[in-house]
Write an enzyme that holds these catalytic residues in place. Structure first.
Site, mmCIF file in Angstrom:
data_model
loop_
_atom_site.group_PDB
_atom_site.id
_atom_site.type_symbol
_atom_site.label_atom_id
_atom_site.label_comp_id
_atom_site.label_asym_id
_atom_site.label_seq_id
_atom_site.Cartn_x
_atom_site.Cartn_y
_atom_site.Cartn_z
ATOM 1 N N CYS A 28 0.835 -1.204 0.000
ATOM 2 C CA CYS A 28 0.000 0.000 0.000
ATOM 3 C C CYS A 28 0.873 1.259 0.000
ATOM 4 O O CYS A 28 1.469 1.561 -1.012
ATOM 5 C CB CYS A 28 -0.998 -0.055 1.148
ATOM 6 S SG CYS A 28 -2.455 0.935 0.783
ATOM 7 N N HIS B 64 -3.624 -5.118 0.247
ATOM 8 C CA HIS B 64 -3.053 -5.689 1.478
ATOM 9 C C HIS B 64 -3.133 -7.215 1.441
ATOM 10 O O HIS B 64 -4.108 -7.784 1.930
ATOM 11 C CB HIS B 64 -3.830 -5.194 2.699
ATOM 12 C CG HIS B 64 -3.680 -3.734 2.953
ATOM 13 N ND1 HIS B 64 -2.824 -3.233 3.897
ATOM 14 C CD2 HIS B 64 -4.280 -2.665 2.378
ATOM 15 C CE1 HIS B 64 -2.902 -1.914 3.893
ATOM 16 N NE2 HIS B 64 -3.774 -1.547 2.985
ATOM 17 N N GLU C 28 -1.654 -9.272 3.231
ATOM 18 C CA GLU C 28 -1.536 -9.849 4.581
ATOM 19 C C GLU C 28 -2.884 -10.246 5.180
ATOM 20 O O GLU C 28 -2.950 -11.161 5.992
ATOM 21 C CB GLU C 28 -0.797 -8.889 5.514
ATOM 22 C CG GLU C 28 -1.522 -7.598 5.906
ATOM 23 C CD GLU C 28 -1.354 -6.443 4.913
ATOM 24 O OE1 GLU C 28 -1.007 -6.706 3.746
ATOM 25 O OE2 GLU C 28 -1.589 -5.281 5.311
HETATM 26 N N1 GLN Z 1 -2.020 6.667 2.665
HETATM 27 C C1 GLN Z 1 -2.105 5.886 1.474
HETATM 28 C C2 GLN Z 1 -3.452 6.038 0.790
HETATM 29 O O1 GLN Z 1 -4.409 6.424 1.396
HETATM 30 C C3 GLN Z 1 -1.812 4.429 1.738
HETATM 31 C C4 GLN Z 1 -2.798 3.756 2.626
HETATM 32 C C5 GLN Z 1 -2.300 2.480 3.214
HETATM 33 O O2 GLN Z 1 -1.102 2.222 3.260
HETATM 34 N N2 GLN Z 1 -3.218 1.645 3.727
HETATM 35 O O3 GLN Z 1 -3.564 5.754 -0.377
#
Ligand code: GLN
Length: 538
Positions: A384, A510, A512
């Site tokens: 992310c 994600h 995970e």
């Molecule tokens: N801050 C980033 C976004 O909103 C990544 C979010 C995250 O890592 N879950 O796109």
């Protein structure tokens, strides 16, 4: 259709005793006896969901397929049971009040005074029964967050009291998780705090059927008898839960203590077979007998609290077990990384994960770390925000786009290689408004990720507002950073990889959240294997 049975798990004496792990372990044992089981968690705080909570407050926010931002215990439930949870599996006081107040505004209470009892408790009871109404589950385990005696838990305890009365004792039971402290000066385990917390429960009209006793030392039969007598439970219903080396030992420890048997007996359900835990044991066998040890860096800004990256740490453990490798994870604070110390801090590592996150703090350290692992061919997984930082790093240091940044960090930056998603531009509320939950992703033929997943299309969970800016795609691809996973409906870039590097992958989603004990995630497996290969090549 058979009657769905309900198990309520309360906590006494102290918080952090691991109700979630006990609930998940019991569920695992019942599932291994062919019962269909799910677990839900009721949290007594006023946030509508944990999505707006800082990880320091409450650990990681776990995201379900249906896009709910939930308590991290749901992660344990999925990892232990290998089944999916949903929005309905996590309810907070905030959500309960929100729906009661909305009903009041719609006039649904027909002029009545709206009160905690019966309106809030009715809403809680309705939500406690909801998953059972599908007929899909034989048994529903409900974990009540917090500790008995807390002011904010009272409506939940009252709801449990009413439900046990309404459903009857064969259909609803209570497990109380408690602490038996050891006084080293006296050399004794003490039962008094437990007696008091069971009494507190009883003052609310709730009788514990089973006591699960967290302890650092084995509990003798004498102490079990004493606990049984003073807490009004059968002796066989006093279950020892001794500190374990790993949370994955707990189901087997509970099986040894007979927790599943006493529960099934209380609910008048047959226990046809000894729970078949062979696959679980095979996992533990590999997990506990690693052939090699590798070192992975986890770079983030919430590293002081282990729970902030719970699912990542568990996914790494699952992958380590699958290649019989001990993976030692070193938490590295991104705020304290800079070009002058990055080599010293990263050079001994065999692989690096750059964690998800929000906001400006610590991002330069992440970018410096990514440059180091890219140049030194150390396996890299960016998740992310970690993927977004890999795009910025490549843009600045390889493609020569010096002003590259994310509009999250600098709204007016010259080259927004990561920018706010179109649909997010008009959103002002912070809660529940990100791009959440499972979305499809088509993988490019012959890419590393296509090989890793052995699939053309996958589905992974998301939680973000910013995205890869397609306007820079060609320049970035021409300079070596390939977009190899694309959302088929929107064209959004979900995966980037660097084919000139042995293992360099950034994912907008994600992975995970989907790794479980019996189904370790392919991306983590491949990352650990690549790190192992790097270690061998040193
Ligand atoms: N801050 C980033 C976004 O909103 C990544 C979010 C995250 O890592 N879950 O796109």
């Amino acid at each position: 259709m058979a009657q769905t049975k309900y198990i309520f798990v309360t906590g006494g004496v102290s918080s952090s005793l691991g109700k979630g792990i006990i609930a998940a372990s019991l569920a695992k044992l019942l599932q291994a006896q062919k019962y269909s089981v799910t677990i839900q968690k009721f949290d007594p705080y006023l946030n509508v969901d944990p999505g707006t909570l800082n990880p320091y407050e409450h650990g990681e926010c776990f995201v379900t397929d249906d896009g709910a931002e939930t308590d991290l215990d749901l992660g344990h439930y999925e990892r232990f049971l290998n089944v999916r949870t949903s929005q309905a599996n996590n309810v907070t006081t905030g959500r309960v009040y929100q729906s009661v107040i909305e009903k009041e505004r719609r006039g649904e209470f027909l002029g009545k005074t709206v009160q905690v009892i019966p309106h809030i408790t009715n809403e809680i009871k309705h939500r406690m029964m909801l998953l059972g109404e599908s007929g899909e589950y034989d048994i529903i385990i409900t974990e009540i967050g917090g500790t008995v005696g807390d002011i904010e838990s009272l409506p939940y305890i009252e709801s449990v009291r009413q439900l046990v009365w309404e459903l009857g004792e064969e259909n609803a039971m209570v497990i109380h998780l408690t602490l038996i402290p050891y006084l080293s000066a006296a050399g004794e385990l003490k039962t008094k705090p437990t007696q008091h917390s069971v009494k507190t429960l009883m003052e609310s009209g709730v009788k514990a059927n089973v006591l699960v006793c967290r302890t650092e030392h084995s509990i003798s039969d004498d102490i079990k008898r004493k606990l049984a007598l003073f807490c009004n439970v059968k002796q066989e219903a006093v279950i020892e839960s001794i500190d374990a080396d790993t949370i994955y030992d707990v189901p087997l420890l509970m099986q040894k203590e007979g927790l599943d048997k006493v529960v099934l007996k209380t609910l008048n359900l047959p226990a046809p077979v000894e729970a078949d835990m062979e696959k679980w044991k095979a996992f533990l066998q590999k997990y506990k007998n690693p052939k090699e040890t590798i070192h992975i860096g986890l770079i983030g800004k919430y590293v002081e609290l282990q729970d902030s990256y719970k699912s990542i740490l568990e996914a790494v453990s699952h992958a380590g077990a699958s290649s019989q490798t001990k993976v030692k994870v070193h938490s590295i604070h991104s705020e304290y990384l800079d070009p002058s110390n990055v080599e010293e801090k990263l050079k001994a590592l065999d692989g690096v994960i750059v964690a998800p996150g929000f906001g400006e703090r610590g991002i330069q350290g992440k970018i410096d770390a990514i440059r180091y692992v890219r140049e030194n061919k150390i396996p890299f997984l960016g998740i992310c925000l970690g993927m977004q930082m890999a795009v910025i790093e490549h843009a600045r240091n390889v493609a020569g786009i010096n002003a590259a940044n994310s509009t999250e960090m600098d709204e007016t930056c010259g080259d927004p290689v990561i920018s706010i998603m179109e649909e997010q531009k008009t959103i002002e509320d912070k809660g529940g408004t990100m791009r959440l939950g499972a979305w499809k992703c088509a993988l490019t033929n012959d890419s590393l990720v296509a090989k890793v997943y052995q699939a053309k299309e996958i589905e992974e969970r998301h939680r973000h507002r910013y995205e890869f800016n397609d306007a820079y795609r060609k320049t970035l691809e021409d300079s070596g950073l390939k977009a190899t996973g694309i959302n088929p409906e929107t064209g959004l870039v979900e995966v980037v990889e660097n084919p000139a590097h042995p293992w360099f992958v950034g994912v907008q989603y994600h992975p995970e959240y989907k790794s479980t004990v019996l189904n370790p995630h392919p991306l983590f497996i491949s990352f650990v294997e690549a790190s192992l290969a790097y270690y061998h090549g040193k």
